[in-house]
Design a protein around this motif. Structure first.
Motif, PDB file in Angstrom:
ATOM      1  N   GLY A  30       0.818  -1.199   0.000  1.00 32.58           N
ATOM      2  CA  GLY A  30       0.000   0.000   0.000  1.00 32.58           C
ATOM      3  C   GLY A  30       0.850   1.245   0.000  1.00 32.58           C
ATOM      4  N   GLY A  31       0.257   2.347  -0.407  1.00 33.01           N
ATOM      5  CA  GLY A  31       0.969   3.610  -0.490  1.00 33.01           C
ATOM      6  C   GLY A  31       0.088   4.764  -0.090  1.00 33.01           C
ATOM      7  N   GLY A  32       0.726   5.879   0.199  1.00 37.31           N
ATOM      8  CA  GLY A  32       0.036   7.094   0.604  1.00 37.31           C
ATOM      9  C   GLY A  32       0.965   7.939   1.450  1.00 37.31           C
ATOM     10  N   ASN A  33       0.484   9.077   1.916  1.00 35.90           N
ATOM     11  CA  ASN A  33       1.303   9.939   2.756  1.00 35.90           C
ATOM     12  C   ASN A  33       0.416  10.722   3.702  1.00 35.90           C
ATOM     13  OD1 ASN A  33       0.577  12.593   1.379  1.00 35.90           O
ATOM     14  ND2 ASN A  33       1.490  11.493  -0.333  1.00 35.90           N
ATOM     15  N   LEU A  34       1.012  11.090   4.840  1.00 34.42           N
ATOM     16  CA  LEU A  34       0.366  11.921   5.847  1.00 34.42           C
ATOM     17  C   LEU A  34       1.185  13.200   5.981  1.00 34.42           C
ATOM     18  CD1 LEU A  34      -1.921  11.951   8.090  1.00 34.42           C
ATOM     19  CD2 LEU A  34      -0.109  11.311   9.673  1.00 34.42           C
TER      20      LEU A  34
ATOM     21  N   ALA B 204      -2.926   6.008  -2.247  1.00 35.49           N
ATOM     22  CA  ALA B 204      -2.608   5.630  -3.619  1.00 35.49           C
ATOM     23  C   ALA B 204      -3.661   4.654  -4.143  1.00 35.49           C
ATOM     24  CB  ALA B 204      -1.209   5.013  -3.681  1.00 35.49           C
ATOM     25  N   GLU B 205      -3.356   4.057  -5.302  1.00 33.69           N
ATOM     26  CA  GLU B 205      -4.299   3.090  -5.884  1.00 33.69           C
ATOM     27  C   GLU B 205      -4.438   1.873  -4.979  1.00 33.69           C
ATOM     28  OE1 GLU B 205      -5.005   0.703 -10.126  1.00 33.69           O
ATOM     29  OE2 GLU B 205      -3.288   2.036  -9.837  1.00 33.69           O
ATOM     30  N   ASN B 206      -3.301   1.401  -4.399  1.00 33.95           N
ATOM     31  CA  ASN B 206      -3.345   0.423  -3.303  1.00 33.95           C
ATOM     32  C   ASN B 206      -3.297   1.231  -2.010  1.00 33.95           C
ATOM     33  OD1 ASN B 206      -3.344  -1.828  -5.003  1.00 33.95           O
ATOM     34  ND2 ASN B 206      -1.119  -1.836  -5.139  1.00 33.95           N
ATOM     35  N   PRO B 207      -4.451   1.488  -1.377  1.00 35.29           N
ATOM     36  CA  PRO B 207      -4.515   2.557  -0.377  1.00 35.29           C
ATOM     37  C   PRO B 207      -3.995   2.139   0.988  1.00 35.29           C
ATOM     38  CG  PRO B 207      -6.672   1.580  -0.646  1.00 35.29           C
ATOM     39  CD  PRO B 207      -5.766   0.869  -1.614  1.00 35.29           C
ATOM     40  N   ASP B 208      -3.441   3.135   1.692  1.00 35.39           N
ATOM     41  CA  ASP B 208      -3.205   3.079   3.128  1.00 35.39           C
ATOM     42  C   ASP B 208      -4.307   3.870   3.821  1.00 35.39           C
ATOM     43  OD1 ASP B 208      -1.061   1.437   3.446  1.00 35.39           O
ATOM     44  OD2 ASP B 208       0.443   3.007   3.442  1.00 35.39           O
ATOM     45  N   SER B 209      -4.798   3.344   4.943  1.00 36.85           N
ATOM     46  CA  SER B 209      -5.811   4.033   5.725  1.00 36.85           C
ATOM     47  C   SER B 209      -5.115   4.821   6.836  1.00 36.85           C
ATOM     48  CB  SER B 209      -6.804   3.034   6.328  1.00 36.85           C
ATOM     49  OG  SER B 209      -7.712   3.690   7.180  1.00 36.85           O
ATOM     50  N   PHE B 210      -5.246   6.150   6.811  1.00 37.49           N
ATOM     51  CA  PHE B 210      -4.632   7.023   7.812  1.00 37.49           C
ATOM     52  C   PHE B 210      -5.705   7.481   8.791  1.00 37.49           C
ATOM     53  CE2 PHE B 210      -1.579   7.371   4.353  1.00 37.49           C
ATOM     54  CZ  PHE B 210      -0.384   7.259   5.035  1.00 37.49           C
ATOM     55  N   GLU B 211      -5.457   7.222  10.081  1.00 42.31           N
ATOM     56  CA  GLU B 211      -6.379   7.587  11.148  1.00 42.31           C
ATOM     57  C   GLU B 211      -5.660   8.522  12.115  1.00 42.31           C
ATOM     58  OE1 GLU B 211      -8.456   3.135  11.199  1.00 42.31           O
ATOM     59  OE2 GLU B 211      -7.173   3.807  12.844  1.00 42.31           O
ATOM     60  N   VAL B 212      -6.305   9.628  12.476  1.00 43.28           N
ATOM     61  CA  VAL B 212      -5.752  10.607  13.406  1.00 43.28           C
ATOM     62  C   VAL B 212      -6.562  10.552  14.693  1.00 43.28           C
ATOM     63  CG1 VAL B 212      -5.254  13.029  13.816  1.00 43.28           C
ATOM     64  CG2 VAL B 212      -4.954  12.063  11.536  1.00 43.28           C
TER      65      VAL B 212
END
Length: 467
Positions: A100-104, A221-229
Motif C-alpha cells: 500500500g501507499g500514501g502519505n500523511l 494511492a491506488e493500493n490505499p493506506d488508511s490514515f487515522e488521526v
C-alpha cells in the motif's frame, strides 16, 4: 499527610513538566470524545475531502478509508496559532496492504484551508510555513521529512520536491497495530521533531512566526493506506492568549497516596482510603462530565479512561467498623452505577450512530438507485432516438440511391437508342450507292478487258503489209 519522599517526587515531576498549557481551540482528541455527542463535526476544526469528506468517529478521524484508493482527506484548525513557543502532539495510525501507499502531512501554514486544502506536499503549489511529511519516500520502509517554504517555491511544478527537505529520519509507521506519536517542539532556541519519544531531527536555524494554522492532510494511492488521526494537542507556556487550561491536573498525588497506603498500617490505610474517595468525589464535581484527567509523560499528553479510575481492592480484615464497611460498599456501588451509566450511554450512542448510518446508507442507496434509473432511462431514450434517426436516414438514402439509379438507367437507354438510330440511318444512306458503283466498276472493267482482247486478236490475225 504525604511523606517527604512523595512530596519530593511530586515537585520533581512538576519541575520536569514545566508550565505548559493546553490550547483548547487548536486541539482535539484530549477528551473522551473528539466531537460532542450527537454531532458530526470537530469543534474549532473543519473537515475537507475529495471525493468524500473524512469519516468522524468518537475517538478518531479516518482521513483516508481502507478502500477505495486515490482518496484525500484533511482537518484544519479554524483559528491561527498566536504563540511563538509551542508543542504540537499528533497521534496517528496507518494500516494497509503489503504494498500500500500514501502519505500523511502535518502542516503549520498561513491560511492552510485555502492554500493547501486536502493536498499533499507533491500536489500543493505555493505555501508559507512548515510541512512535516510521513511516507515511504525512495522505496524506504518509512520516513519523516520536514519542508519549509516562504511562499515563493511552487512544489507542484518543482522537478524534485524531495530535495527540498531540511531534515529527515527513518520511521516504520505502517501496520504497527497501535497509534504512533509525533511531537514537534518550537522555541526561540531550536525546532525539534520527536517520534515515539525518540529524537528524529532538530535545527537551531528555524523560526516560525505566529499566525499560522495547524492542519493534517492525507492522500492514499491506488493500493490505499488508511490514515487515522486520534488527536492533535497544542501546548504553550503562556496562558494569556486564547482559551487555555493547565495540563497539571495529574493524578500523581493520588498514585503516591495509594502506594503509601499499601505500606502503612491498617488505620492509616483506612483514613487515606477515605481521603482518596473524597478527593475523587471532589474531582468529579469540579471537572465536566465525560472528561478525563490530562497527564504528561514520556508518551506525551494522554487522557485517562474513566474506566481506569476504579476503587482499589482492599483486604476484608482491614475493614473493622460498620461505618467503614458502609462507606466501602457505598463507594463501590456508586462506582458500579457510574460504570453502568457509561455503558448505557455508550450503547445508546452506538445504537444512535448505527441508526444514523443506516439512514445515511439507505438515503445514499435511494439516491444512487434514482440516479442510475434516471441515467439509464435517459440513455435508453437517447439511444432509441438515435436509432430512429439512423433508420430514417437509411431509408432516405435508399430512396435517393434508387431514384439516382433509375435516372441513370433512363439516361443511358435514351442515349444508346438515339445513337443506334442515327448509326442505322447513316449506314443505310451510304451503303446502297456504294454497292452499285462497285458492281458497275467490276462489270465495266470486264467489258474493257473483253474489248481489248478482241482487238488484240483481230490485229494479230490480219495480213501484214510490207513496204
Amino acid at each position: 499527610m504525604r511523606s517527604p519522599s512523595s512530596i519530593a517526587v511530586l515537585v520533581a515531576s512538576l519541575a520536569h513538566a514545566q508550565a505548559q498549557y493546553l490550547v483548547n481551540e487548536l486541539s482535539f482528541g484530549f477528551g473522551t470524545r473528539i466531537s460532542p455527542e450527537g454531532q458530526q463535526s470537530v469543534p474549532n476544526f473543519s473537515l475537507q475531502g475529495r471525493p468524500n469528506v473524512p469519516e468522524l468517529l468518537s475517538n478518531k478521524i479516518i482521513l483516508t478509508p481502507p478502500a477505495p484508493g486515490n482518496q484525500r482527506g484533511a482537518v484544519w484548525a479554524d483559528k491561527s496559532l498566536p504563540h511563538q513557543n509551542w508543542i504540537a502532539d499528533v497521534d496517528f495510525r496507518a494500516n494497509g496492504p503489503e504494498r500500500g501507499g500514501g502519505n500523511l502531512n502535518i502542516w503549520l501554514v498561513r491560511d492552510g484551508a485555502h492554500n493547501v486544502g486536502s493536498g499533499s506536499i507533491y500536489t500543493v503549489g505555493k505555501f508559507e510555513g512548515l510541512a512535516l511529511v510521513i511516507d515511504q519516500s525512495g522505496g524506504s520502509g518509512g520516513m519523516i521529512r520536514g519542508f519549509l517554504n516562504d511562499g515563493t517555491t511552487d512544489f507542484q511544478k518543482h522537478h524534485n520536491p524531495d530535495n527540498l527537505a531540511f531534515g529527515h529520519c527513518q520511521f516504520s509507521y505502517r501496520n504497527l497495530g497501535r497509534p504512533s506519536q509525533i511531537k514537534m517542539r518550537h522555541s526561540e532556541s531550536k525546532f525539534v521533531v520527536e517520534v515515539d519519544s525518540h529524537l528524529c531531527f532538530e535545527s537551531d536555524k528555524i523560526r516560525l512566526p505566529s499566525g499560522y494554522n495547524f492542519g493534517i492532510t492525507a492522500a492514499s494511492a491506488e493500493n490505499p493506506d488508511s490514515f487515522e488521526v486520534f488527536k492533535l494537542v497544542v501546548l504553550n507556556d503562556d496562558n494569556n492568549h486564547g482559551s487555555t487550561s493547565s495540563y497539571h491536573q495529574t493524578n500523581h498525588g493520588q498514585n503516591q497516596d495509594q502506594n503509601q497506603n499499601q505500606n502503612q498500617n491498617q488505620n492509616q490505610g483506612q483514613n487515606q482510603g477515605h481521603e482518596n474517595n473524597n478527593n475523587q468525589q471532589a474531582g468529579q464535581q469540579q471537572k465536566p462530565p465525560h472528561q478525563g484527567k490530562l497527564t504528561f509523560g514520556r508518551s506525551g499528553m494522554v487522557v485517562d479512561d474513566p474506566f481506569d479510575t476504579v476503587i482499589p481492592d482492599q483486604q476484608a480484615e482491614k475493614i473493622t467498623s460498620s461505618k467503614a464497611q458502609f462507606e466501602d460498599l457505598h463507594n463501590r456501588l456508586q462506582s458500579v452505577n457510574h460504570h453502568l451509566s457509561s455503558i448505557f450511554r455508550a450503547v445508546s450512542q452506538v445504537n444512535s450512530i448505527g441508526e444514523q448510518r443506516h439512514e445515511e446508507v439507505s438515503t445514499m442507496l435511494g439516491e444512487l438507485k434514482g440516479l442510475i434509473t434516471t441515467k439509464v432511462d435517459h440513455r435508453c431514450d437517447a439511444l432509441e432516438s438515435k436509432l430512429a434517426n439512423l433508420e430514417k436516414e437509411m431509408r432516405s438514402l435508399r430512396n435517393e440511391l434508387a431514384a439516382k439509379l433509375r435516372d441513370s438507367e433512363n439516361s443511358i437507354k435514351y442515349h444508346v437508342s438515339d445513337h443506334h438510330e442515327t448509326l442505322k440511318d447513316t449506314v443505310q444512306k451510304h451503303a446502297a450507292p456504294g454497292h452499285t458503283r462497285l458492281i458497275l466498276v467490276i462489270v465495266g472493267g470486264q467489258l474493257l478487258l473483253a474489248a481489248g482482247y478482241v482487238y488484240y486478236k483481230r490485229r494479230k490475225s490480219s495480213p501484214k503489209k510490207y513496204l
